[in-house]
Design a protein around this motif. Structure first.
Motif, PDB file in Angstrom:
ATOM      1  N   GLY A 157     -12.049  -2.591 -12.104  1.00 46.24           N
ATOM      2  CA  GLY A 157     -12.585  -3.652 -11.966  1.00 46.24           C
ATOM      3  C   GLY A 157     -11.577  -4.908 -12.051  1.00 46.24           C
ATOM      4  O   GLY A 157     -11.915  -6.080 -11.659  1.00 46.24           O
ATOM      5  N   LYS A 158     -10.458  -4.721 -12.684  1.00 43.34           N
ATOM      6  CA  LYS A 158      -9.419  -5.537 -12.939  1.00 43.34           C
ATOM      7  C   LYS A 158      -8.116  -5.282 -12.017  1.00 43.34           C
ATOM      8  O   LYS A 158      -7.618  -6.221 -11.653  1.00 43.34           O
ATOM      9  N   TYR A 159      -8.106  -4.052 -11.666  1.00 45.75           N
ATOM     10  CA  TYR A 159      -7.026  -3.790 -10.514  1.00 45.75           C
ATOM     11  C   TYR A 159      -7.054  -4.681  -9.525  1.00 45.75           C
ATOM     12  O   TYR A 159      -8.286  -4.822  -8.969  1.00 45.75           O
ATOM     13  N   ARG A 160      -5.953  -5.307  -9.041  1.00 50.85           N
ATOM     14  CA  ARG A 160      -6.057  -5.996  -7.915  1.00 50.85           C
ATOM     15  C   ARG A 160      -5.430  -5.194  -6.737  1.00 50.85           C
ATOM     16  O   ARG A 160      -5.727  -5.393  -5.408  1.00 50.85           O
ATOM     17  N   TRP A 161      -4.377  -4.188  -7.042  1.00 50.68           N
ATOM     18  CA  TRP A 161      -3.715  -3.619  -6.153  1.00 50.68           C
ATOM     19  C   TRP A 161      -3.573  -2.076  -6.599  1.00 50.68           C
ATOM     20  O   TRP A 161      -3.614  -1.976  -7.731  1.00 50.68           O
ATOM     21  N   THR A 162      -3.812  -1.284  -5.663  1.00 52.20           N
ATOM     22  CA  THR A 162      -3.282   0.155  -5.748  1.00 52.20           C
ATOM     23  C   THR A 162      -2.277   0.495  -4.684  1.00 52.20           C
ATOM     24  O   THR A 162      -2.432   0.318  -3.478  1.00 52.20           O
ATOM     25  N   ILE A 163      -1.207   1.132  -5.114  1.00 50.73           N
ATOM     26  CA  ILE A 163      -0.209   1.853  -4.475  1.00 50.73           C
ATOM     27  C   ILE A 163      -0.397   3.335  -4.153  1.00 50.73           C
ATOM     28  O   ILE A 163      -0.066   3.762  -5.490  1.00 50.73           O
ATOM     29  N   LEU A 164      -0.435   3.636  -3.107  1.00 44.50           N
ATOM     30  CA  LEU A 164      -0.464   5.275  -3.121  1.00 44.50           C
ATOM     31  C   LEU A 164       0.951   5.674  -2.233  1.00 44.50           C
ATOM     32  O   LEU A 164       1.173   5.238  -1.161  1.00 44.50           O
ATOM     33  N   SER A 165       1.642   6.653  -2.842  1.00 50.67           N
ATOM     34  CA  SER A 165       2.826   7.145  -2.244  1.00 50.67           C
ATOM     35  C   SER A 165       2.509   8.578  -1.872  1.00 50.67           C
ATOM     36  O   SER A 165       2.483   9.611  -2.670  1.00 50.67           O
ATOM     37  N   LEU A 166       2.447   8.740  -0.658  1.00 48.68           N
ATOM     38  CA  LEU A 166       2.233  10.315  -0.195  1.00 48.68           C
ATOM     39  C   LEU A 166       3.541  11.014  -0.084  1.00 48.68           C
ATOM     40  O   LEU A 166       4.306  10.697   0.771  1.00 48.68           O
TER      41      LEU A 166
END
Length: 368
Positions: A157-166
């Motif tokens: 709810g506070k996260y603004r960004w999610t970075i996913l590294s495949l």
């Protein structure tokens, strides 16, 4: 031409031509040496220049990152600059199905219990987690798992960004369920196969969609790790990376809030040289990581953030500088000035982890 470029006298002429001297002298150098004129303007690599993103990453934007060890390197940079970052609450993760499961566990605030563990030799382990979560007791393992997971869940709810590294499309399965880590259990206990584009896309698409419904201002960055997974050979690694790239771009095209970041292309196409890999020849070198970090800054930081980081760099250099003298008015004045700056930075980012800097500060105090 490659040989010509590296001749010592040619290198000297190139350096003279590029030296900040008078325009006339530079023109003479170029015009009277045609090969140098060619080398001065020719490009020897395809550069991938950063394009500023429509939304900037700021210090009040909490970031969640899940994926390969390459993501850890970039996120450690963000952490060094005191961005609020949560990195791999389950440990380093490579395959997209495990990444999707972890996003769901964080979003739905899953709780792990003893029934989710396995006893192997002298350790309690979780097939969803990295080996660093293993413990001689089930309680110890659950405590390690819960502490990291709850820390990540508390910021939902506070996260603004999610970075996913495949990392890889190759995955291990046990009794039909994907495994994040085999914990050195014999391979015969698992099935090993190449994931299809469709199953990876469906898993990530469903998870991302559910997350976004609850948090509409969230931005997902998806990247493919340039780390090469050579367990099954070069050709199988390339098949894997091709599928990951396709999945990443399918998600990029499907959702407006999902964006592809080209860390894979920066290493494989821009730098494109074994000089930019470490001794393993599979992991990017520190120089390559720095190059990607500079590109990342140019893409996601605005001028205010860039200026702030430069100021913080100046503070850190002063903090870690080795003083020639550790007594007298000059050193005392240096400490007073440094203390004011330190207090100002802590006040600016009160929730950041300052343990490393405080240790260094205590060292300086003991010197005086």
């Amino acid at each position: 031409m490659h040989t010509l470029q590296h001749q010592p006298h040619v290198q000297t002429l190139i350096s003279v031509a590029r030296r900040p001297s008078s325009i006339v002298s530079r023109l003479k150098c170029l015009l009277f040496h045609p090969p140098i004129l060619y080398l001065y303007f020719v490009k020897f690599r395809t550069e991938l220049s950063p394009s500023p993103f429509s939304v900037s990453i700021k210090h009040d934007h909490p970031i969640l990152s899940i994926g390969s060890c390459f993501a850890n390197h970039i996120l450690e940079k963000l952490r060094d600059y005191k961005f609020p970052v949560q990195v791999n609450p389950f440990g380093t993760t490579y395959n997209p199905l495990s990444i999707a499961d972890q996003l769901t566990a964080i979003h739905r605030k899953r709780v792990y219990d003893v029934v989710d563990l396995e006893k192997y030799r002298d350790s309690w382990i979780s097939f969803d987690h990295h080996g660093s979560f293993a413990s001689p007791t089930s309680k110890g393992a659950i405590d390690l798992i819960s502490n990291r997971l709850e820390s990540a869940q508390n910021k939902v709810g506070k996260y603004r960004w999610t970075i996913l590294s495949l990392g890889t499309a190759w995955a291990w399965f046990k009794e039909g369920k994907v495994v994040n880590n085999c914990h050195q259990i014999p391979e015969r206990e698992f099935d090993f196969r190449l994931l299809s584009i469709d199953e990876m896309h469906k898993a990530l698409s469903a998870t991302i969609s559910n997350w976004q419904e609850s948090h509409p201002n969230h931005v997902f960055l998806i990247t493919v790790s340039p780390v090469r997974h050579l367990r099954s050979g070069l050709m199988e690694n390339n098949r894997s990376k091709a599928r990951l790239l396709e999945v990443a771009h399918l998600l990029n095209d499907e959702f407006e809030f999902v964006h592809y970041y080209p860390s894979y292309e920066l290493i494989l196409d821009d730098l494109r040289d074994y000089r930019f890999y470490d001794h393993s020849l599979t992991h990017p070198s520190q120089q390559a990581i720095e190059y990607v970090w500079e590109h990342f800054q140019g893409t996601f930081f605005d001028s205010n953030t860039t200026n702030t980081l430069e100021s913080f760099d100046g503070f850190r250099k002063a903090l870690y500088h080795r003083p020639r003298q550790t007594s007298g008015p000059a050193f005392d004045g240096h400490l007073k000035s440094l203390e004011k700056k330190f207090e100002a930075w802590i006040q600016r980012w009160p929730d950041a982890d300052w343990r490393e800097e405080k240790l260094r500060w205590n060292e300086l105090i003991r010197m005086s």
